[in-house]
Design a protein around this motif. Structure first.
Motif, PDB file in Angstrom:
ATOM      1  N   ILE A   5       0.821  -1.211   0.000  1.00 17.49           N
ATOM      2  CA  ILE A   5       0.000   0.000   0.000  1.00 17.49           C
ATOM      3  C   ILE A   5       0.854   1.260   0.000  1.00 17.49           C
ATOM      4  CG2 ILE A   5      -1.896  -1.162   1.211  1.00 17.49           C
ATOM      5  CD1 ILE A   5      -0.974   0.330   3.766  1.00 17.49           C
ATOM      6  N   SER A   6       2.173   1.105   0.125  1.00 17.54           N
ATOM      7  CA  SER A   6       3.024   2.274   0.365  1.00 17.54           C
ATOM      8  C   SER A   6       3.035   3.263  -0.798  1.00 17.54           C
ATOM      9  CB  SER A   6       4.453   1.840   0.681  1.00 17.54           C
ATOM     10  OG  SER A   6       5.072   1.228  -0.441  1.00 17.54           O
ATOM     11  N   GLN A   7       2.756   2.786  -2.014  1.00 20.56           N
ATOM     12  CA  GLN A   7       2.830   3.674  -3.170  1.00 20.56           C
ATOM     13  C   GLN A   7       1.486   4.320  -3.517  1.00 20.56           C
ATOM     14  OE1 GLN A   7       5.853   4.393  -4.460  1.00 20.56           O
ATOM     15  NE2 GLN A   7       6.499   3.104  -2.737  1.00 20.56           N
ATOM     16  N   THR A   8       0.467   4.034  -2.730  1.00 17.67           N
ATOM     17  CA  THR A   8      -0.836   4.651  -3.007  1.00 17.67           C
ATOM     18  C   THR A   8      -0.799   6.133  -2.646  1.00 17.67           C
ATOM     19  OG1 THR A   8      -1.707   4.186  -0.800  1.00 17.67           O
ATOM     20  CG2 THR A   8      -2.001   2.474  -2.482  1.00 17.67           C
ATOM     21  N   ALA A   9      -1.641   6.897  -3.288  1.00 21.59           N
ATOM     22  CA  ALA A   9      -1.695   8.339  -3.034  1.00 21.59           C
ATOM     23  C   ALA A   9      -2.026   8.629  -1.571  1.00 21.59           C
ATOM     24  CB  ALA A   9      -2.724   8.991  -3.957  1.00 21.59           C
ATOM     25  N   GLU A  10      -2.915   7.813  -1.000  1.00 20.80           N
ATOM     26  CA  GLU A  10      -3.313   8.025   0.385  1.00 20.80           C
ATOM     27  C   GLU A  10      -2.119   7.911   1.329  1.00 20.80           C
ATOM     28  OE1 GLU A  10      -6.440   6.201   3.701  1.00 20.80           O
ATOM     29  OE2 GLU A  10      -6.212   5.253   1.729  1.00 20.80           O
ATOM     30  N   ILE A  11      -1.305   6.847   1.155  1.00 20.52           N
ATOM     31  CA  ILE A  11      -0.152   6.639   2.038  1.00 20.52           C
ATOM     32  C   ILE A  11       0.938   7.674   1.766  1.00 20.52           C
ATOM     33  CG2 ILE A  11       1.690   5.043   2.679  1.00 20.52           C
ATOM     34  CD1 ILE A  11      -1.056   4.306   3.779  1.00 20.52           C
ATOM     35  N   GLN A  12       1.161   8.007   0.501  1.00 19.69           N
ATOM     36  CA  GLN A  12       2.175   9.012   0.175  1.00 19.69           C
ATOM     37  C   GLN A  12       1.811  10.371   0.785  1.00 19.69           C
ATOM     38  OE1 GLN A  12       5.248   8.737  -1.508  1.00 19.69           O
ATOM     39  NE2 GLN A  12       4.845   6.583  -1.082  1.00 19.69           N
ATOM     40  N   ASN A  13       0.541  10.721   0.724  1.00 16.63           N
ATOM     41  CA  ASN A  13       0.101  11.969   1.341  1.00 16.63           C
ATOM     42  C   ASN A  13       0.235  11.911   2.863  1.00 16.63           C
ATOM     43  OD1 ASN A  13      -0.540  13.235  -1.092  1.00 16.63           O
ATOM     44  ND2 ASN A  13      -2.636  12.452  -1.088  1.00 16.63           N
ATOM     45  N   PHE A  14      -0.037  10.737   3.423  1.00 16.72           N
ATOM     46  CA  PHE A  14       0.118  10.541   4.867  1.00 16.72           C
ATOM     47  C   PHE A  14       1.574  10.755   5.292  1.00 16.72           C
ATOM     48  CE2 PHE A  14       1.237   7.231   8.115  1.00 16.72           C
ATOM     49  CZ  PHE A  14       0.772   7.932   9.221  1.00 16.72           C
ATOM     50  N   PHE A  15       2.520  10.191   4.523  1.00 19.43           N
ATOM     51  CA  PHE A  15       3.934  10.357   4.841  1.00 19.43           C
ATOM     52  C   PHE A  15       4.357  11.817   4.708  1.00 19.43           C
ATOM     53  CE2 PHE A  15       5.053   5.698   3.626  1.00 19.43           C
ATOM     54  CZ  PHE A  15       4.765   5.284   4.916  1.00 19.43           C
ATOM     55  N   LYS A  16       3.823  12.511   3.719  1.00 18.67           N
ATOM     56  CA  LYS A  16       4.151  13.928   3.563  1.00 18.67           C
ATOM     57  C   LYS A  16       3.652  14.738   4.761  1.00 18.67           C
ATOM     58  CE  LYS A  16       4.339  14.048  -1.489  1.00 18.67           C
ATOM     59  NZ  LYS A  16       3.698  14.575  -2.736  1.00 18.67           N
ATOM     60  N   GLU A  17       2.498  14.379   5.243  1.00 21.71           N
ATOM     61  CA  GLU A  17       1.976  15.045   6.436  1.00 21.71           C
ATOM     62  C   GLU A  17       2.878  14.768   7.638  1.00 21.71           C
ATOM     63  OE1 GLU A  17      -0.114  17.047   9.284  1.00 21.71           O
ATOM     64  OE2 GLU A  17      -0.285  17.221   7.106  1.00 21.71           O
ATOM     65  N   ALA A  18       3.271  13.495   7.797  1.00 23.20           N
ATOM     66  CA  ALA A  18       4.131  13.124   8.923  1.00 23.20           C
ATOM     67  C   ALA A  18       5.483  13.818   8.847  1.00 23.20           C
ATOM     68  CB  ALA A  18       4.322  11.609   8.952  1.00 23.20           C
ATOM     69  N   ALA A  19       5.953  14.075   7.630  1.00 22.36           N
ATOM     70  CA  ALA A  19       7.255  14.726   7.429  1.00 22.36           C
ATOM     71  C   ALA A  19       7.159  16.251   7.442  1.00 22.36           C
ATOM     72  CB  ALA A  19       7.874  14.262   6.115  1.00 22.36           C
ATOM     73  N   GLY A  20       6.003  16.784   7.771  1.00 20.58           N
ATOM     74  CA  GLY A  20       5.881  18.223   7.954  1.00 20.58           C
ATOM     75  C   GLY A  20       5.616  19.033   6.709  1.00 20.58           C
ATOM     76  N   PHE A  21       5.252  18.357   5.599  1.00 20.18           N
ATOM     77  CA  PHE A  21       5.002  19.098   4.360  1.00 20.18           C
ATOM     78  C   PHE A  21       3.680  19.861   4.383  1.00 20.18           C
ATOM     79  CE2 PHE A  21       8.477  16.586   2.924  1.00 20.18           C
ATOM     80  CZ  PHE A  21       9.028  17.255   1.846  1.00 20.18           C
ATOM     81  N   GLY A  22       2.879  19.635   5.420  1.00 17.24           N
ATOM     82  CA  GLY A  22       1.614  20.348   5.511  1.00 17.24           C
ATOM     83  C   GLY A  22       1.728  21.682   6.210  1.00 17.24           C
ATOM     84  N   ASN A  23       2.947  22.098   6.586  1.00 17.62           N
ATOM     85  CA  ASN A  23       3.123  23.390   7.249  1.00 17.62           C
ATOM     86  C   ASN A  23       4.328  24.111   6.660  1.00 17.62           C
ATOM     87  OD1 ASN A  23       5.686  23.064   9.022  1.00 17.62           O
ATOM     88  ND2 ASN A  23       4.493  21.213   9.510  1.00 17.62           N
ATOM     89  N   ASP A  24       4.445  25.390   6.953  1.00 19.21           N
ATOM     90  CA  ASP A  24       5.566  26.171   6.432  1.00 19.21           C
ATOM     91  C   ASP A  24       6.618  26.444   7.503  1.00 19.21           C
ATOM     92  OD1 ASP A  24       4.173  27.932   7.990  1.00 19.21           O
ATOM     93  OD2 ASP A  24       3.818  29.423   6.419  1.00 19.21           O
ATOM     94  N   GLN A  25       6.620  25.649   8.561  1.00 22.67           N
ATOM     95  CA  GLN A  25       7.608  25.774   9.628  1.00 22.67           C
ATOM     96  C   GLN A  25       8.722  24.737   9.421  1.00 22.67           C
ATOM     97  OE1 GLN A  25       7.066  28.325  11.921  1.00 22.67           O
ATOM     98  NE2 GLN A  25       5.379  28.714  10.482  1.00 22.67           N
ATOM     99  N   GLY A  26       9.729  24.769  10.284  1.00 22.89           N
ATOM    100  CA  GLY A  26      10.762  23.743  10.258  1.00 22.89           C
ATOM    101  C   GLY A  26      11.773  23.934   9.146  1.00 22.89           C
ATOM    102  N   ASN A  27      12.499  22.863   8.855  1.00 24.99           N
ATOM    103  CA  ASN A  27      13.622  22.865   7.918  1.00 24.99           C
ATOM    104  C   ASN A  27      13.250  22.083   6.660  1.00 24.99           C
ATOM    105  OD1 ASN A  27      16.086  21.899   6.590  1.00 24.99           O
ATOM    106  ND2 ASN A  27      17.190  22.728   8.344  1.00 24.99           N
ATOM    107  N   PRO A  28      13.174  22.727   5.502  1.00 23.05           N
ATOM    108  CA  PRO A  28      12.765  22.029   4.272  1.00 23.05           C
ATOM    109  C   PRO A  28      13.675  20.859   3.919  1.00 23.05           C
ATOM    110  CG  PRO A  28      12.645  24.407   3.958  1.00 23.05           C
ATOM    111  CD  PRO A  28      13.320  24.173   5.278  1.00 23.05           C
ATOM    112  N   ARG A  29      14.972  21.022   4.093  1.00 25.91           N
ATOM    113  CA  ARG A  29      15.907  19.936   3.782  1.00 25.91           C
ATOM    114  C   ARG A  29      15.653  18.745   4.695  1.00 25.91           C
ATOM    115  NH1 ARG A  29      19.125  17.091   0.311  1.00 25.91           N
ATOM    116  NH2 ARG A  29      21.041  16.384   1.317  1.00 25.91           N
ATOM    117  N   PHE A  30      15.452  19.014   5.972  1.00 21.52           N
ATOM    118  CA  PHE A  30      15.204  17.935   6.925  1.00 21.52           C
ATOM    119  C   PHE A  30      13.894  17.228   6.602  1.00 21.52           C
ATOM    120  CE2 PHE A  30      13.915  16.247  11.118  1.00 21.52           C
ATOM    121  CZ  PHE A  30      15.054  15.489  11.398  1.00 21.52           C
ATOM    122  N   LYS A  31      12.893  17.975   6.211  1.00 21.06           N
ATOM    123  CA  LYS A  31      11.612  17.372   5.830  1.00 21.06           C
ATOM    124  C   LYS A  31      11.792  16.412   4.649  1.00 21.06           C
ATOM    125  CE  LYS A  31       8.679  21.257   7.273  1.00 21.06           C
ATOM    126  NZ  LYS A  31       7.644  22.215   6.839  1.00 21.06           N
TER     127      LYS A  31
END
Length: 309
Positions: A5-31
């Motif tokens: 299931i890891s390549q589905t859009a749902e899981i990929q979006n979930f990982f992006k959320e977990a990695a902080g891509f849903g906010n403009d804070q933090g470090n882009p490289r680290f994300k």
């Protein structure tokens, strides 16, 4: 049955959320890095059908490795640190940066702030009964000319294969010195012949090596940082000739051009001339530095290192 299931859009979006891509804070490289770790971990779990028990054993291992401060030892033992050297060699070759003494791994046991001496230094505190060693050589530029004022920062183990700071029984900065080369680019150090060492038998690194059917032994060796204005910083080490593990180093640090030939001298008159009563050893090794193409090349990496209080 294999379920992915890891390549589905749902899981990929979930990982992006977990990695902080849903906010403009933090470090882009680290994300970006965390997202890749999450994606690759999920793919590994699916491709190799990692069980829950295997996964949580891995988590437990990471906890134990961290508490034992063996992460630096593990990356050396798995060849990752050597891979970084090979990758940098390939980058240098692509840029036409060739020649000079080869680099090799730093290892996890450097301590900053060792005493600084002009031209020569005694490294041992006189308490180790090991064979006295006289180490000397020159630091040269790319054209083979001596470099005065270069800093030779060197450290090695005692005859038990342990290092000061990490071995509380040794005196402060025992077998650790910085030497500024003289007008002829020479450095001289009196010390003892070091011993090789093995990973802690009950440690987490040896635990992994046992599962791989590998030993955790290193040959006797001496670490170096060599630096001089206008020249690329060199991180390297010499492994000493005659050691059983010279070409079977679990950390993959032995490289052509980095073998230190040890000459054991039995001559009584020669020993007396050096203020000794018996057998001693000599090691001569020259270092050649590349010219720095940019000021940043003169500096060693910002890798975190221990600093003696």
């Amino acid at each position: 049955m294999t379920v992915t299931i890891s390549q589905t859009a749902e899981i990929q979006n979930f990982f992006k959320e977990a990695a902080g891509f849903g906010n403009d804070q933090g470090n882009p490289r680290f994300k970006q890095i965390v997202l890749r770790i999450l994606q690759d971990t999920a793919k590994l779990i699916e491709d190799l059908q990692i069980s829950d028990d295997e996964f949580w054993k891995a988590v437990d291992y990471l906890n134990r490795m961290g508490s034992g401060q063996e992460a630096g030892l593990l990356v050396a033992g798995l060849g990752v640190e050597h891979f970084l050297d090979l990758l940098q060699d390939a980058k240098d070759e692509q840029l036409g940066l060739t020649g000079g003494t080869p680099r090799t791994i730093e290892g996890p046991l450097y301590v900053a702030g060792a005493p600084l001496s002009e031209g020569e230094a005694r490294m041992d505190d006189g308490t180790d009964p090991g064979t006295q060693m006289f180490l000397h050589g020159r630091v040269l530029d790319a054209a083979g000319q001596p470099l005065a004022g270069a800093v030779v920062d060197l450290w090695h183990a005692n005859t038990n294969g342990t290092y000061s700071y990490f071995d509380g029984s040794q005196s402060e900065y025992n077998l650790r010195r910085r030497i500024v080369t003289d007008a002829e680019g020479r450095y001289r150090a009196r010390s003892i012949v070091p011993s090789g060492y093995g990973c802690p038998p009950s440690g987490t690194t040896q635990e992994v090596l046992n599962q791989l059917g590998r030993h955790g032994q290193r040959p006797a060796h001496i670490h170096f940082f060599i630096s001089a204005p206008g020249h690329r910083h060199l991180t390297t080490q010499i492994n000493l000739s005659g050691d059983k593990y010279l070409w079977d180093d679990f950390a993959y640090a032995t490289r052509d051009g980095l073998i230190g030939e040890v000459k054991f001298i039995e001559d009584a008159a020669a020993a007396q001339a050096r203020g000794l009563n018996g057998r001693f050893a000599e090691v001569e090794f020259d270092f050649q530095l590349q010219q720095a193409k940019a000021p940043t090349a003169e500096q060693r990496s910002q890798r975190p290192r221990a600093l003696q209080a």
